[in-house]
Design an enzyme around this catalytic site. Sequence first.
Site, PDB file in Angstrom:
ATOM      1  N   HIS A  72      -1.066  -7.091   3.286  1.00 60.69           N
ATOM      2  CA  HIS A  72      -0.649  -5.769   3.755  1.00 60.69           C
ATOM      3  C   HIS A  72      -1.705  -4.754   3.366  1.00 60.69           C
ATOM      4  O   HIS A  72      -2.060  -4.618   2.195  1.00 60.69           O
ATOM      5  CB  HIS A  72       0.712  -5.386   3.163  1.00 60.69           C
ATOM      6  CG  HIS A  72       1.855  -6.037   3.868  1.00 60.69           C
ATOM      7  ND1 HIS A  72       2.817  -5.311   4.539  1.00 60.69           N
ATOM      8  CD2 HIS A  72       2.171  -7.343   4.043  1.00 60.69           C
ATOM      9  CE1 HIS A  72       3.686  -6.150   5.083  1.00 60.69           C
ATOM     10  NE2 HIS A  72       3.308  -7.387   4.793  1.00 60.69           N
ATOM     11  N   TYR A 200       9.046   2.948   3.541  1.00 66.52           N
ATOM     12  CA  TYR A 200       9.795   3.672   2.512  1.00 66.52           C
ATOM     13  C   TYR A 200      10.332   4.934   3.173  1.00 66.52           C
ATOM     14  O   TYR A 200       9.555   5.767   3.653  1.00 66.52           O
ATOM     15  CB  TYR A 200       8.882   4.049   1.344  1.00 66.52           C
ATOM     16  CG  TYR A 200       8.449   2.886   0.483  1.00 66.52           C
ATOM     17  CD1 TYR A 200       9.149   2.566  -0.679  1.00 66.52           C
ATOM     18  CD2 TYR A 200       7.339   2.118   0.816  1.00 66.52           C
ATOM     19  CE1 TYR A 200       8.754   1.513  -1.484  1.00 66.52           C
ATOM     20  CE2 TYR A 200       6.937   1.054   0.021  1.00 66.52           C
ATOM     21  CZ  TYR A 200       7.648   0.757  -1.132  1.00 66.52           C
ATOM     22  OH  TYR A 200       7.260  -0.292  -1.927  1.00 66.52           O
ATOM     23  N   PRO A 292      12.464  -0.453  -8.830  1.00 63.07           N
ATOM     24  CA  PRO A 292      11.742  -1.260  -7.843  1.00 63.07           C
ATOM     25  C   PRO A 292      10.888  -0.444  -6.875  1.00 63.07           C
ATOM     26  O   PRO A 292      10.059  -1.016  -6.164  1.00 63.07           O
ATOM     27  CB  PRO A 292      12.855  -1.998  -7.099  1.00 63.07           C
ATOM     28  CG  PRO A 292      14.075  -1.159  -7.306  1.00 63.07           C
ATOM     29  CD  PRO A 292      13.919  -0.540  -8.652  1.00 63.07           C
ATOM     30  N   LYS A 296       6.468  -2.598  -8.904  1.00 67.05           N
ATOM     31  CA  LYS A 296       5.675  -2.792 -10.114  1.00 67.05           C
ATOM     32  C   LYS A 296       6.261  -3.798 -11.099  1.00 67.05           C
ATOM     33  O   LYS A 296       5.574  -4.205 -12.041  1.00 67.05           O
ATOM     34  CB  LYS A 296       5.483  -1.452 -10.831  1.00 67.05           C
ATOM     35  CG  LYS A 296       4.624  -0.480 -10.065  1.00 67.05           C
ATOM     36  CD  LYS A 296       3.206  -0.992  -9.941  1.00 67.05           C
ATOM     37  CE  LYS A 296       2.525  -0.435  -8.714  1.00 67.05           C
ATOM     38  NZ  LYS A 296       1.492  -1.294  -8.186  1.00 67.05           N
ATOM     39  N   TYR A 384      -0.635   1.721  -5.978  1.00 68.83           N
ATOM     40  CA  TYR A 384       0.133   0.687  -5.293  1.00 68.83           C
ATOM     41  C   TYR A 384      -0.573  -0.661  -5.351  1.00 68.83           C
ATOM     42  O   TYR A 384       0.056  -1.697  -5.591  1.00 68.83           O
ATOM     43  CB  TYR A 384       0.395   1.100  -3.837  1.00 68.83           C
ATOM     44  CG  TYR A 384       1.598   0.406  -3.245  1.00 68.83           C
ATOM     45  CD1 TYR A 384       2.821   1.081  -3.148  1.00 68.83           C
ATOM     46  CD2 TYR A 384       1.544  -0.906  -2.783  1.00 68.83           C
ATOM     47  CE1 TYR A 384       3.942   0.460  -2.600  1.00 68.83           C
ATOM     48  CE2 TYR A 384       2.650  -1.527  -2.247  1.00 68.83           C
ATOM     49  CZ  TYR A 384       3.849  -0.850  -2.161  1.00 68.83           C
ATOM     50  OH  TYR A 384       4.948  -1.484  -1.636  1.00 68.83           O
TER      51      TYR A 384
END
Length: 389
Positions: A72, A200, A292, A296, A384
């Site tokens: 990704h 998200y 979550p 991480k 990220y």
Amino acid sequence: MRTQVCIIGGGPSGLLLSQLLHRKGIDSIVLERKTRDYVLGRIRAGILETGFVDLMREAGVGARMDAEGFTHTGTVIAYGEEEFGISFHDHTGKDVMVYGQTELTRDLYDARAAEGGNLVFNVDYVVIHDAKTDAPFVTYHVDGTEHRIDCDYIAGCDGFHGVSRQTIPTSVRREYEKVYPFGWLGVLSETPPVHDELIYSWSERGFALCSMRNANLSRYYIQCSLSDSPDDWSDGAFWSELKRRIPSRHADALVTGPSIEKSIAPLRSFVTEPMCWGRLFLCGDAAHIVPPTGAKGLNTAASDIHYLYHGLVQVYEDKDTAGLDAYSERALARIWKAERFSWSTTNLLHRYPDQSAFDLKMQRAEIDFLRSNDAAQKVFAQNYVGLPY
């Protein structure tokens, strides 16, 4: 029995440490309180930072991950009907890998079995002894019989409720915690993902996340009340609520189906300091927990394993304890940065029960700033994909 490193906990972090040590000729024994099938039945996250991917390859267990995992290059942030993408690759030159924790753990179990790894299942009454001496040992029961393992070092990879953290006296350890006033209701379904990247999504009704495990296995979450039970949510009610919380173009494209797993996870931030006591070293959930949001949890465990593994190799190959002496300080420096990112992203995207009109305006301004500011997106992307070890 005697071994060089006794590892308490047969989840991914304990198995990864055992596999890495094996490839350096360092013996270990892994103690797991459940069965292999039970561990593999747990549904967990599956987004791997670049550092974790590299560790899997170094451990010699990356072949299936590389063949079946999904690379990704970014993610999507949605709010209302609006959305924007953040390219990890453009901002950092790195990507993340989507590969389910269950499959990752299976790969590690298979590798340890193929190489004669010593794994003991169904252990009870684990007690850590003399961790502050040069001769620590661990006792445990299997089928009512007590066993003892003498060792040089102990790795506590046994999770938040394990014995390892509790072994460190309360006069020594300090715990930091934030409990969030909501949870995540998660559904796993044999349906194609609604989007190539994770979504998200902030909405007035609460947070939602569209994720995946593979091309025909999707994982979706919605923010829910801590008083809710999975039984309160039929599949139909879940899908209807998810559609209300994501942009309509994704809601219209969403393929629904029967859930094959449904659960609610409370959200908390937690860190204990220090992460070692004598010859006992804490790793993963035994030492810290993150919400979550931002993926991480598993990745912070991997960074602990990186520091501990290299410290142990330094001891056995060079007779140098510098790496182990600095373990807690190094691990915590990175952990607190990961905690900050998870806390910040959770605050950015969730609805809090006591939010004022001003709070909501500030939240929207934060999202707008992230959308329009290249530097902010770069910082998000750096966190990220994973900060360097």
